[in-house]
Design a protein around this motif. Sequence first.
Motif, PDB file in Angstrom:
ATOM      1  N   VAL A  79     -39.362 -47.947 -94.803  1.00 28.04           N
ATOM      2  CA  VAL A  79     -38.720 -46.654 -94.544  1.00 28.04           C
ATOM      3  C   VAL A  79     -38.885 -45.739 -95.754  1.00 28.04           C
ATOM      4  CG1 VAL A  79     -36.550 -45.475 -94.036  1.00 28.04           C
ATOM      5  CG2 VAL A  79     -37.022 -47.720 -93.017  1.00 28.04           C
ATOM      6  N   GLY A  80     -39.727 -44.722 -95.592  1.00 27.27           N
ATOM      7  CA  GLY A  80     -39.894 -43.675 -96.590  1.00 27.27           C
ATOM      8  C   GLY A  80     -39.857 -44.167 -98.013  1.00 27.27           C
ATOM      9  N   GLY A  81     -39.142 -43.423 -98.858  1.00 27.85           N
ATOM     10  CA  GLY A  81     -38.893 -43.835-100.231  1.00 27.85           C
ATOM     11  C   GLY A  81     -37.485 -44.366-100.351  1.00 27.85           C
ATOM     12  N   SER A  82     -37.110 -45.222 -99.422  1.00 28.35           N
ATOM     13  CA  SER A  82     -35.715 -45.652 -99.298  1.00 28.35           C
ATOM     14  C   SER A  82     -35.228 -46.465-100.487  1.00 28.35           C
ATOM     15  CB  SER A  82     -35.525 -46.454 -98.008  1.00 28.35           C
ATOM     16  OG  SER A  82     -36.374 -47.582 -97.978  1.00 28.35           O
ATOM     17  N   GLN A  83     -33.925 -46.474-100.633  1.00 27.89           N
ATOM     18  CA  GLN A  83     -33.241 -47.214-101.685  1.00 27.89           C
ATOM     19  C   GLN A  83     -32.445 -48.356-101.062  1.00 27.89           C
ATOM     20  OE1 GLN A  83     -30.958 -44.467-104.120  1.00 27.89           O
ATOM     21  NE2 GLN A  83     -32.538 -42.900-103.987  1.00 27.89           N
ATOM     22  N   ILE A  84     -32.172 -49.385-101.837  1.00 26.98           N
ATOM     23  CA  ILE A  84     -31.420 -50.510-101.303  1.00 26.98           C
ATOM     24  C   ILE A  84     -30.018 -50.081-100.887  1.00 26.98           C
ATOM     25  CG2 ILE A  84     -30.640 -51.296-103.587  1.00 26.98           C
ATOM     26  CD1 ILE A  84     -30.862 -54.183-102.478  1.00 26.98           C
ATOM     27  N   SER A  85     -29.456 -49.119-101.590  1.00 21.91           N
ATOM     28  CA  SER A  85     -28.129 -48.615-101.221  1.00 21.91           C
ATOM     29  C   SER A  85     -28.147 -48.014 -99.819  1.00 21.91           C
ATOM     30  CB  SER A  85     -27.663 -47.570-102.234  1.00 21.91           C
ATOM     31  OG  SER A  85     -28.570 -46.479-102.305  1.00 21.91           O
ATOM     32  N   GLN A  86     -29.265 -47.394 -99.430  1.00 22.14           N
ATOM     33  CA  GLN A  86     -29.384 -46.815 -98.093  1.00 22.14           C
ATOM     34  C   GLN A  86     -29.543 -47.893 -97.030  1.00 22.14           C
ATOM     35  OE1 GLN A  86     -32.738 -44.327 -98.969  1.00 22.14           O
ATOM     36  NE2 GLN A  86     -31.489 -42.635 -99.712  1.00 22.14           N
ATOM     37  N   TRP A  87     -30.209 -48.977 -97.370  1.00 23.99           N
ATOM     38  CA  TRP A  87     -30.316 -50.086 -96.414  1.00 23.99           C
ATOM     39  C   TRP A  87     -28.945 -50.667 -96.127  1.00 23.99           C
ATOM     40  CZ3 TRP A  87     -34.313 -51.778 -93.477  1.00 23.99           C
ATOM     41  CH2 TRP A  87     -35.557 -51.156 -93.708  1.00 23.99           C
ATOM     42  N   VAL A  88     -28.167 -50.815 -97.163  1.00 24.96           N
ATOM     43  CA  VAL A  88     -26.810 -51.348 -96.995  1.00 24.96           C
ATOM     44  C   VAL A  88     -25.959 -50.412 -96.142  1.00 24.96           C
ATOM     45  CG1 VAL A  88     -24.648 -51.816 -98.225  1.00 24.96           C
ATOM     46  CG2 VAL A  88     -26.812 -52.738 -99.093  1.00 24.96           C
ATOM     47  N   LYS A  89     -26.098 -49.125 -96.375  1.00 25.49           N
ATOM     48  CA  LYS A  89     -25.216 -48.141 -95.738  1.00 25.49           C
ATOM     49  C   LYS A  89     -25.667 -47.743 -94.342  1.00 25.49           C
ATOM     50  CE  LYS A  89     -22.857 -43.765 -96.745  1.00 25.49           C
ATOM     51  NZ  LYS A  89     -22.693 -42.671 -97.741  1.00 25.49           N
ATOM     52  N   TYR A  90     -26.985 -47.683 -94.096  1.00 20.35           N
ATOM     53  CA  TYR A  90     -27.456 -47.062 -92.858  1.00 20.35           C
ATOM     54  C   TYR A  90     -28.311 -47.941 -91.942  1.00 20.35           C
ATOM     55  CZ  TYR A  90     -26.278 -42.765 -95.428  1.00 20.35           C
ATOM     56  OH  TYR A  90     -25.638 -41.791 -96.150  1.00 20.35           O
ATOM     57  N   TYR A  91     -29.258 -48.698 -92.491  1.00 19.17           N
ATOM     58  CA  TYR A  91     -30.383 -49.152 -91.680  1.00 19.17           C
ATOM     59  C   TYR A  91     -30.259 -50.524 -91.026  1.00 19.17           C
ATOM     60  CZ  TYR A  91     -32.525 -45.447 -94.527  1.00 19.17           C
ATOM     61  OH  TYR A  91     -32.796 -44.277 -95.167  1.00 19.17           O
ATOM     62  N   MET A  92     -29.420 -51.383 -91.544  1.00 16.16           N
ATOM     63  CA  MET A  92     -29.419 -52.776 -91.084  1.00 16.16           C
ATOM     64  C   MET A  92     -29.227 -52.926 -89.566  1.00 16.16           C
ATOM     65  SD  MET A  92     -30.174 -54.427 -93.763  1.00 16.16           S
ATOM     66  CE  MET A  92     -29.737 -56.135 -93.452  1.00 16.16           C
ATOM     67  N   PRO A  93     -28.258 -52.240 -88.955  1.00 14.45           N
ATOM     68  CA  PRO A  93     -28.049 -52.427 -87.508  1.00 14.45           C
ATOM     69  C   PRO A  93     -29.245 -52.007 -86.658  1.00 14.45           C
ATOM     70  CG  PRO A  93     -26.114 -51.418 -88.516  1.00 14.45           C
ATOM     71  CD  PRO A  93     -27.210 -51.372 -89.541  1.00 14.45           C
ATOM     72  N   SER A  94     -30.030 -51.033 -87.144  1.00 11.89           N
ATOM     73  CA  SER A  94     -31.146 -50.516 -86.356  1.00 11.89           C
ATOM     74  C   SER A  94     -32.483 -51.150 -86.702  1.00 11.89           C
ATOM     75  CB  SER A  94     -31.260 -48.991 -86.537  1.00 11.89           C
ATOM     76  OG  SER A  94     -30.101 -48.337 -86.077  1.00 11.89           O
ATOM     77  N   VAL A  95     -32.669 -51.529 -87.978  1.00 17.25           N
ATOM     78  CA  VAL A  95     -34.000 -51.909 -88.452  1.00 17.25           C
ATOM     79  C   VAL A  95     -34.104 -53.394 -88.805  1.00 17.25           C
ATOM     80  CG1 VAL A  95     -35.875 -51.186 -89.987  1.00 17.25           C
ATOM     81  CG2 VAL A  95     -34.065 -49.586 -89.450  1.00 17.25           C
ATOM     82  N   VAL A  96     -33.030 -54.132 -88.673  1.00 14.37           N
ATOM     83  CA  VAL A  96     -33.082 -55.558 -89.019  1.00 14.37           C
ATOM     84  C   VAL A  96     -32.516 -56.439 -87.907  1.00 14.37           C
ATOM     85  CG1 VAL A  96     -32.389 -57.337 -90.670  1.00 14.37           C
ATOM     86  CG2 VAL A  96     -33.001 -55.050 -91.488  1.00 14.37           C
ATOM     87  N   TYR A  97     -31.255 -56.266 -87.593  1.00 17.36           N
ATOM     88  CA  TYR A  97     -30.573 -57.166 -86.655  1.00 17.36           C
ATOM     89  C   TYR A  97     -31.251 -57.282 -85.283  1.00 17.36           C
ATOM     90  CZ  TYR A  97     -26.731 -56.423 -90.030  1.00 17.36           C
ATOM     91  OH  TYR A  97     -25.967 -56.317 -91.160  1.00 17.36           O
ATOM     92  N   PRO A  98     -31.718 -56.176 -84.683  1.00 19.13           N
ATOM     93  CA  PRO A  98     -32.255 -56.285 -83.309  1.00 19.13           C
ATOM     94  C   PRO A  98     -33.466 -57.196 -83.180  1.00 19.13           C
ATOM     95  CG  PRO A  98     -31.781 -53.988 -83.860  1.00 19.13           C
ATOM     96  CD  PRO A  98     -31.695 -54.768 -85.137  1.00 19.13           C
ATOM     97  N   TYR A  99     -34.222 -57.403 -84.274  1.00 13.98           N
ATOM     98  CA  TYR A  99     -35.469 -58.163 -84.171  1.00 13.98           C
ATOM     99  C   TYR A  99     -35.249 -59.670 -84.219  1.00 13.98           C
ATOM    100  CZ  TYR A  99     -37.332 -53.550 -85.136  1.00 13.98           C
ATOM    101  OH  TYR A  99     -37.611 -52.205 -85.070  1.00 13.98           O
ATOM    102  N   LYS A 100     -34.071 -60.094 -84.645  1.00 15.73           N
ATOM    103  CA  LYS A 100     -33.769 -61.536 -84.738  1.00 15.73           C
ATOM    104  C   LYS A 100     -34.914 -62.295 -85.425  1.00 15.73           C
ATOM    105  CE  LYS A 100     -30.769 -61.637 -80.650  1.00 15.73           C
ATOM    106  NZ  LYS A 100     -30.713 -60.168 -80.466  1.00 15.73           N
TER     107      LYS A 100
END
Length: 221
Positions: A79-100
């Motif tokens: 994801v772009g120039g993303s930061q780990i803080s943004q992964w914690v705050k925004y992305y996990m439900p959409s970009v990690v969990y669904p793929y199992k």
Amino acid sequence: MKSKFLLIAALLLSTTLFAQDQKPKLAYPFEDEIKAFKQQDSLAMPKAGGYLFIGSSSIRKWVDLPKHFANKPIVMRGVGGSQISQWVKYYMPSVVYPYKPSKIFIYVGDNDIAAGAGAQSVYDNFVTLLGMIKQNLPNAKVYFLSMKWSPSRAKYYNEVALGDMMIDAYIKTQKNVTYIDMNTTLLTPASKPDSAMFQKDMLHLNLDGYDRWEKVIAGYF
């Protein structure tokens, strides 16, 4: 009177066109990229149990990885120039969990440090991120890819090295979590960053740099 009317009409038209040219304000960083992933998944959802690569542009630009390991179920979600803080705050439900996924490879942290966060902040966010993964995907194996020393960010080397060291030490206390040294393979025999492995911006890897990364990562597939 006619000229006044034409002037008003022209102003209204230009205002309307300007408004149409403006992109909707994003609710969070790189929201448009997350929506693109969702659209892609709606057409062809990756099968569960894949090897999920997440993180910043170092993952997003690693376009040859799935081609070179076509027999592996690799899912790229940089994801772009993303930061780990943004992964914690925004992305996990959409970009990690669904793929199992069965394996999660993570490259993040150096953008946080370049933006002013310290090694402690990157470490704290990694601990939080890992906890989120263990809670929602308890069977997944996690791999942290060490932060690279980009020549254009030489002033951050000490902080990057400290962050990697702290995360490595923590990972040694965890089960099903592995620290992968991705930086050493990019160094010269004198242990300095090899500029030949980077694009002209001296920030992102070129094909030779990614080839070296692939030789390292192959041992974890």
